[in-house]
Design a protein around this motif. Sequence first.
Motif, short mmCIF file in Angstrom:
data_model
loop_
_atom_site.label_atom_id
_atom_site.label_comp_id
_atom_site.label_asym_id
_atom_site.label_seq_id
_atom_site.Cartn_x
_atom_site.Cartn_y
_atom_site.Cartn_z
N ALA A 266 0.82 -1.20 0.00
CA ALA A 266 0.00 0.00 0.00
C ALA A 266 0.86 1.26 0.00
CB ALA A 266 -0.93 0.00 1.23
N GLU A 267 1.90 1.25 0.81
CA GLU A 267 2.80 2.41 0.89
C GLU A 267 3.47 2.66 -0.45
OE1 GLU A 267 6.22 3.91 4.01
OE2 GLU A 267 6.38 1.87 3.22
N ALA A 268 3.95 1.58 -1.09
CA ALA A 268 4.63 1.73 -2.38
C ALA A 268 3.68 2.23 -3.46
CB ALA A 268 5.25 0.39 -2.79
N LEU A 269 2.47 1.69 -3.51
CA LEU A 269 1.50 2.12 -4.51
C LEU A 269 1.09 3.58 -4.32
CD1 LEU A 269 -0.74 -1.07 -4.68
CD2 LEU A 269 0.63 -0.15 -6.56
N LEU A 270 0.85 3.97 -3.07
CA LEU A 270 0.46 5.35 -2.80
C LEU A 270 1.58 6.33 -3.15
CD1 LEU A 270 -1.45 4.94 0.58
CD2 LEU A 270 -2.42 5.70 -1.60
N MET A 271 2.80 6.00 -2.77
CA MET A 271 3.93 6.88 -3.06
C MET A 271 4.14 6.99 -4.57
SD MET A 271 6.22 8.92 -1.92
CE MET A 271 6.32 8.54 -0.16
N ALA A 272 4.04 5.84 -5.28
CA ALA A 272 4.22 5.85 -6.73
C ALA A 272 3.16 6.71 -7.40
CB ALA A 272 4.18 4.42 -7.26
N ALA A 273 1.91 6.60 -6.92
CA ALA A 273 0.82 7.39 -7.50
C ALA A 273 1.03 8.88 -7.24
CB ALA A 273 -0.51 6.92 -6.93
N GLU B 113 13.47 4.44 -9.36
CA GLU B 113 14.57 4.74 -8.44
C GLU B 113 14.21 5.88 -7.50
OE1 GLU B 113 14.84 4.23 -11.66
OE2 GLU B 113 15.98 2.34 -11.65
N GLU B 114 13.50 6.89 -8.01
CA GLU B 114 13.11 8.02 -7.17
C GLU B 114 12.05 7.61 -6.15
OE1 GLU B 114 13.90 11.74 -10.26
OE2 GLU B 114 12.01 10.61 -10.36
N VAL B 115 11.13 6.74 -6.56
CA VAL B 115 10.14 6.22 -5.62
C VAL B 115 10.83 5.42 -4.53
CG1 VAL B 115 8.11 4.73 -5.32
CG2 VAL B 115 8.33 6.15 -7.38
N SER C 66 12.50 7.65 -1.99
CA SER C 66 11.53 8.26 -1.08
C SER C 66 11.11 7.30 0.02
CB SER C 66 10.29 8.72 -1.85
OG SER C 66 10.62 9.72 -2.79
N LEU C 67 11.12 6.00 -0.28
CA LEU C 67 10.71 4.99 0.69
C LEU C 67 11.89 4.37 1.42
CD1 LEU C 67 7.97 3.16 -1.44
CD2 LEU C 67 7.60 4.75 0.45
N ASP C 68 13.10 4.75 1.02
CA ASP C 68 14.33 4.24 1.62
C ASP C 68 14.44 2.72 1.47
OD1 ASP C 68 16.78 4.47 2.89
OD2 ASP C 68 15.95 4.23 4.90
N VAL C 69 14.13 2.24 0.25
CA VAL C 69 14.31 0.83 -0.08
C VAL C 69 14.98 0.75 -1.45
CG1 VAL C 69 12.30 0.08 1.27
CG2 VAL C 69 12.01 0.66 -1.15
N ALA D 204 13.08 -3.79 -4.60
CA ALA D 204 12.07 -4.04 -3.57
C ALA D 204 10.78 -3.29 -3.87
CB ALA D 204 12.61 -3.65 -2.19
N VAL D 205 10.90 -2.01 -4.21
CA VAL D 205 9.68 -1.23 -4.46
C VAL D 205 8.99 -1.72 -5.73
CG1 VAL D 205 10.63 0.67 -5.83
CG2 VAL D 205 8.71 1.09 -4.31
N GLY D 206 9.78 -2.14 -6.73
CA GLY D 206 9.18 -2.68 -7.94
C GLY D 206 8.38 -3.94 -7.66
N GLY D 207 8.92 -4.80 -6.80
CA GLY D 207 8.20 -6.01 -6.43
C GLY D 207 6.93 -5.71 -5.67
#
Length: 235
Positions: free
Chosen positions: A169-176, A190-192, A195-198, A202-205
Amino acid sequence: MGTIVDLSLELDALPLGRALAATEGLELELEPVVPIGPRTCPFFWLFDRSLRTSRSDRIETFERHVEDTEKVDDLVRIGDVENSVLYRVGWSGDELPFVDGVVAADGAILEATATSTEWTVRLRFGGPTRIASFQQFCQDHGIAIELNRVVGLEHERSAAPATLTSGQAEALLMAARMGYFDRPRTTTLEEVATSLDVTPQAVGGRIRRGLSNLVTDALPVGDDRGDTRSGRDDH
């Protein structure tokens, strides 16, 4: 009633991961088994998803890396069907910590697939207590896991809607919010990730699995799935 757990693992968590990471365009799928000891998971399929280089070169490169893997005794090619190859692998020694953790918690490996970035594994346990025991085992042995979905077997069998994990949820919200889904995009993966410090992997997955869960929620597959597909505009 049992519980289904979908999780992600770093490639190093299982011996074949490093060989896969060194070979572009290949995916691996273990044959499903109930773990009973160190010689478990003896068969796996290798799928070729890339068109960039010679298929035989990719397969041979993968086989060389597997044969150089410390925990592998031997690798035998059983069959070759179109873009996939079936192997039997012999493990050396008794230490496969992740599998040991599943065994210790009386779990079963239902699915295990890997790309060049991570393992995706589906497990079945007897209930929350067994899952907690498995998580504690992984923590004690330094095995990094990311839970993607936990659902009761009765809900899994009835195709109940999936739920997002907090990470998804965090990754999807930040990406949006950052415009990752805009056309044209106003940010990069990479920028997303920054922002999430991962890591970007990981964020792509998390984005990929989160979208898959949302599709399952919105478009549950039932007995009428054939009619749904036939009426869909693929363009």
